[in-house]
Design an enzyme around this catalytic site. Sequence first.
Site, PDB file in Angstrom:
ATOM      1  N   HIS A  75       1.113  -1.711  -0.015  1.00 57.16           N
ATOM      2  CA  HIS A  75      -0.196  -0.109   0.345  1.00 57.16           C
ATOM      3  C   HIS A  75       0.636   1.148   0.343  1.00 57.16           C
ATOM      4  O   HIS A  75       2.315   1.300   0.151  1.00 57.16           O
ATOM      5  CB  HIS A  75      -0.269  -0.109   1.238  1.00 57.16           C
ATOM      6  N   HIS A  77       0.956   4.213   1.773  1.00 55.05           N
ATOM      7  CA  HIS A  77       1.153   4.846   3.399  1.00 55.05           C
ATOM      8  C   HIS A  77       2.924   5.110   2.611  1.00 55.05           C
ATOM      9  O   HIS A  77       4.073   4.001   2.764  1.00 55.05           O
ATOM     10  CB  HIS A  77       1.379   4.194   4.403  1.00 55.05           C
ATOM     11  N   ASP A  79       5.551   4.971   4.965  1.00 55.40           N
ATOM     12  CA  ASP A  79       6.451   3.770   5.916  1.00 55.40           C
ATOM     13  C   ASP A  79       6.417   2.665   5.014  1.00 55.40           C
ATOM     14  O   ASP A  79       7.439   2.062   5.327  1.00 55.40           O
ATOM     15  CB  ASP A  79       6.077   3.868   7.209  1.00 55.40           C
ATOM     16  N   HIS A  80       6.347   2.180   3.705  1.00 54.41           N
ATOM     17  CA  HIS A  80       6.139   1.723   3.109  1.00 54.41           C
ATOM     18  C   HIS A  80       6.648   1.157   1.679  1.00 54.41           C
ATOM     19  O   HIS A  80       6.992   0.792   0.797  1.00 54.41           O
ATOM     20  CB  HIS A  80       4.489   0.659   2.548  1.00 54.41           C
ATOM     21  N   HIS A 159      -7.639  -1.054   5.419  1.00 56.20           N
ATOM     22  CA  HIS A 159      -7.180  -0.294   6.346  1.00 56.20           C
ATOM     23  C   HIS A 159      -7.508   0.687   5.880  1.00 56.20           C
ATOM     24  O   HIS A 159      -8.467   0.938   4.766  1.00 56.20           O
ATOM     25  CB  HIS A 159      -5.670  -0.468   5.431  1.00 56.20           C
ATOM     26  N   ASP A 230      -0.844  -4.043   5.550  1.00 54.47           N
ATOM     27  CA  ASP A 230      -1.593  -3.067   6.348  1.00 54.47           C
ATOM     28  C   ASP A 230      -3.168  -3.146   6.722  1.00 54.47           C
ATOM     29  O   ASP A 230      -3.119  -3.359   5.735  1.00 54.47           O
ATOM     30  CB  ASP A 230      -1.733  -2.442   7.151  1.00 54.47           C
ATOM     31  N   HIS A 288       5.530  -4.775  11.628  1.00 51.14           N
ATOM     32  CA  HIS A 288       5.376  -3.853  12.128  1.00 51.14           C
ATOM     33  C   HIS A 288       4.697  -2.956  13.176  1.00 51.14           C
ATOM     34  O   HIS A 288       3.706  -2.807  13.797  1.00 51.14           O
ATOM     35  CB  HIS A 288       4.138  -3.326  10.880  1.00 51.14           C
TER      36      HIS A 288
END
Length: 324
Positions: A75, A77, A79-80, A159, A230, A288
């Site tokens: 996805h 976001h 942090d990914h 999510h 997530d 995570h």
Amino acid sequence: MNITFLGTGAGKPSLQRNVTSNVLDLTQERQEMWLFDCGEATSHQIQRLQRKESKEQCELPNITLQKISKIFITHLHGDHIFGLFGLLTSRSMSGCKKPLTLYGPKGIEKILTTVIEITESFMMFPLEIIELEANSDPSIPFLVFEDETFKVTAIELQHRVQSFAYRIEEKESIGKLDVQALLQIGVQDHTIYQQLKDQQTVTLENGQILKPQDYLKAPQKGKTVVIFGDTYPCTNAVTIAQNADFILHEATYSQEFEVLALERAHSTTAQTATTAKNANAKKLYFTHISARYHHPEDQKQLVNECRAIFPESYITQDLLRIEI
Ligand code: ZN
């Protein structure tokens, strides 16, 4: 195959846990490595791993940017994905010409092409970007990639932004040739061995008929790995993880923060373990992990919460490699 956790923390990097990235090492199976998510500093984590493993005299193949042939993004976001730009340009700067295919949710192409264009970066290698399109029935996994040896499917999770889980299935490999049995009947010809391996019936000069099923041992079942983006608990998570050998699933919070987890569309330890149990998975590694659990005692508690529901639960650590 083995998997290396390059980043196992949630949200922002800490000294103990970097943000999400994992490498599936398929060197033995297909001379490739596949990267799943690419949080910031993923390139640094790869270098740290090389240094750590060279000190430990590890015999596993080095993870290098050149060997990564596919990247799967769960996805969008930050942090990914914030490590993608640096990782791709570093791969290019190192002179790598090997093609790379990147799979991800809708929007990944716009993000990448915008950054590449505005920063006047360029890729020395062919970069193919494939945006995922979910099935019209979102409860059924859809095909992402398939060839003779592997099949990758995905399903949408729950999510705050579109998030996917990837199921990586190694196909059943054809059984080994029973050379001993062939030698016993006086067959030494390698052309005949190959014909039997190719599932062809062979008629010998003396008229004897050799059927492949009589000279091939039982086929070997391939491994199945499921890597989650997530999500909060959902039936699709259970569907995609059915009977998997290994699942890597987030557990951002301990059980007591169930309300907070739901608000932020994440999972708790107990919820993750329940998904693994309901899916009849063999092994769960959870990742995570919120930075609030930095003390070893806290981490022990997270493991205990998972194991109370699903005994084969393990916590991830950065730079840990696990044989699957
Ligand atoms: Zn997220």
